[in-house]
Write a protein that holds these residues in place. Structure first.
Motif, short mmCIF file in Angstrom:
data_model
loop_
_atom_site.label_atom_id
_atom_site.label_comp_id
_atom_site.label_asym_id
_atom_site.label_seq_id
_atom_site.Cartn_x
_atom_site.Cartn_y
_atom_site.Cartn_z
N THR A 207 55.30 -26.71 65.65
CA THR A 207 55.04 -28.03 64.84
C THR A 207 53.26 -28.08 64.84
N ILE A 208 52.61 -27.45 65.68
CA ILE A 208 51.23 -27.52 65.81
C ILE A 208 50.76 -26.02 65.55
N ILE A 209 51.32 -25.28 65.86
CA ILE A 209 50.77 -23.58 65.63
C ILE A 209 51.75 -23.03 64.87
N LYS A 210 51.47 -22.71 63.48
CA LYS A 210 52.40 -21.96 62.60
C LYS A 210 52.82 -20.84 63.56
N GLY A 211 54.32 -20.72 63.50
CA GLY A 211 54.98 -19.59 63.86
C GLY A 211 55.26 -19.59 65.32
N GLU B 17 43.49 -20.85 61.39
CA GLU B 17 44.20 -21.36 60.45
C GLU B 17 45.64 -21.72 60.71
N ASN B 18 46.02 -21.01 61.81
CA ASN B 18 47.26 -21.34 62.34
C ASN B 18 47.53 -22.80 62.92
N PHE B 19 46.49 -23.30 63.34
CA PHE B 19 46.71 -24.70 63.80
C PHE B 19 46.88 -25.74 62.53
N GLN B 20 48.02 -26.71 62.80
CA GLN B 20 48.36 -27.52 61.59
C GLN B 20 47.79 -28.70 61.86
N ARG B 21 47.08 -29.45 61.00
CA ARG B 21 46.47 -30.66 60.86
C ARG B 21 47.16 -31.44 59.87
N PRO B 22 47.30 -32.96 59.80
CA PRO B 22 46.40 -33.51 61.03
C PRO B 22 47.34 -33.48 62.13
N LEU B 23 46.65 -33.82 63.31
CA LEU B 23 47.14 -34.18 64.57
C LEU B 23 46.41 -34.95 65.46
N THR B 24 47.03 -36.19 65.91
CA THR B 24 46.51 -37.26 66.34
C THR B 24 46.68 -37.33 67.88
N VAL B 25 45.81 -37.22 68.66
CA VAL B 25 46.20 -37.62 70.34
C VAL B 25 45.36 -38.44 70.83
N ASP B 26 46.00 -39.20 71.77
CA ASP B 26 45.88 -40.08 72.66
C ASP B 26 45.58 -39.71 74.18
N TRP B 27 44.50 -39.27 74.40
CA TRP B 27 44.40 -38.27 75.66
C TRP B 27 44.42 -39.20 76.89
N ASN B 28 44.09 -40.46 76.80
CA ASN B 28 44.38 -41.29 77.96
C ASN B 28 45.64 -41.63 78.45
N ASN B 29 46.42 -41.57 77.38
CA ASN B 29 48.07 -42.19 77.67
C ASN B 29 48.73 -40.81 77.45
N LYS C 222 48.00 -17.36 71.76
CA LYS C 222 47.84 -16.26 71.04
C LYS C 222 47.52 -16.31 69.49
N LYS C 223 48.36 -17.22 68.85
CA LYS C 223 48.22 -17.18 67.40
C LYS C 223 46.99 -18.00 67.29
N LEU C 224 46.71 -19.20 68.02
CA LEU C 224 45.36 -19.83 67.83
C LEU C 224 44.12 -19.01 67.68
N ASN C 225 44.16 -18.12 68.73
CA ASN C 225 43.02 -17.18 69.11
C ASN C 225 43.01 -16.11 67.97
N GLU C 226 44.17 -15.81 67.42
CA GLU C 226 44.07 -14.65 66.19
C GLU C 226 43.48 -15.36 65.10
N ASN C 227 43.97 -16.60 64.81
CA ASN C 227 43.63 -17.25 63.51
C ASN C 227 43.66 -18.80 63.66
#
Length: 141
Positions: A87-91, A107-119, A100-105
């Motif tokens: 759901t975050i990185i295609k395939g 564009e495999n990263f799917q947006r939007p993604l909302t992150v609450d780092w503290n919680n 691996k897929k993020l490092n390859e391309n």
């Protein structure tokens, strides 16, 4: 004795302005941030109850068009569960495959993604109700 106030929780939106879904979530977060940080002044007329008791906790909104770093991606996958990597990185099948897929391309990263780092929470896509729940659950300071 000095008393230091706790810093605001950081909410990051991994944003892609060309995507209507991403623009919609950006507007939602911007509005929620502005609403949470409004404060009434004593010279304002009428009822102050809405400002005196804000419905949401203030937070720091961080918007980036860059994909997450490898460390950030690993953390996000911990939040959502490695089984949801696709759901975050295609395939992607798992965390290693996602990295691996993020490092390859990127564009495999799917947006939007909302992150609450503290919680330790993340919402993939444009699920407004889940994002609003995440904001509502921010700890009161």
């Amino acid at each position: 004795m000095f008393r230091f106030s706790k810093s605001l929780d950081v909410i990051t939106l991994f944003h892609k302005p060309s995507l209507p879904s991403s623009t919609k979530i950006y507007s939602l977060l911007k509005q929620a941030s502005a609403t949470a940080s409004e404060h009434a002044t004593e010279d304002q007329a009428s009822d102050h109850s809405a400002q005196s008791h804000p419905q949401r906790q203030e937070f720091e909104l961080d918007v980036t068009e860059e994909p997450p770093t490898s460390d950030q991606l690993q953390t996000i996958l911990e939040y959502v569960g490695a089984q949801r990597a696709s759901t975050i990185i295609k395939g992607a099948k798992d965390e290693a495959d996602a990295l691996k897929k993020l490092n390859e391309n990127t564009e495999n990263f799917q947006r939007p993604l909302t992150v609450d780092w503290n919680n330790g929470r993340a919402v993939v896509g444009e699920n407004e109700s889940e994002i609003l729940k995440m904001l509502a659950s921010l700890p009161k300071k």
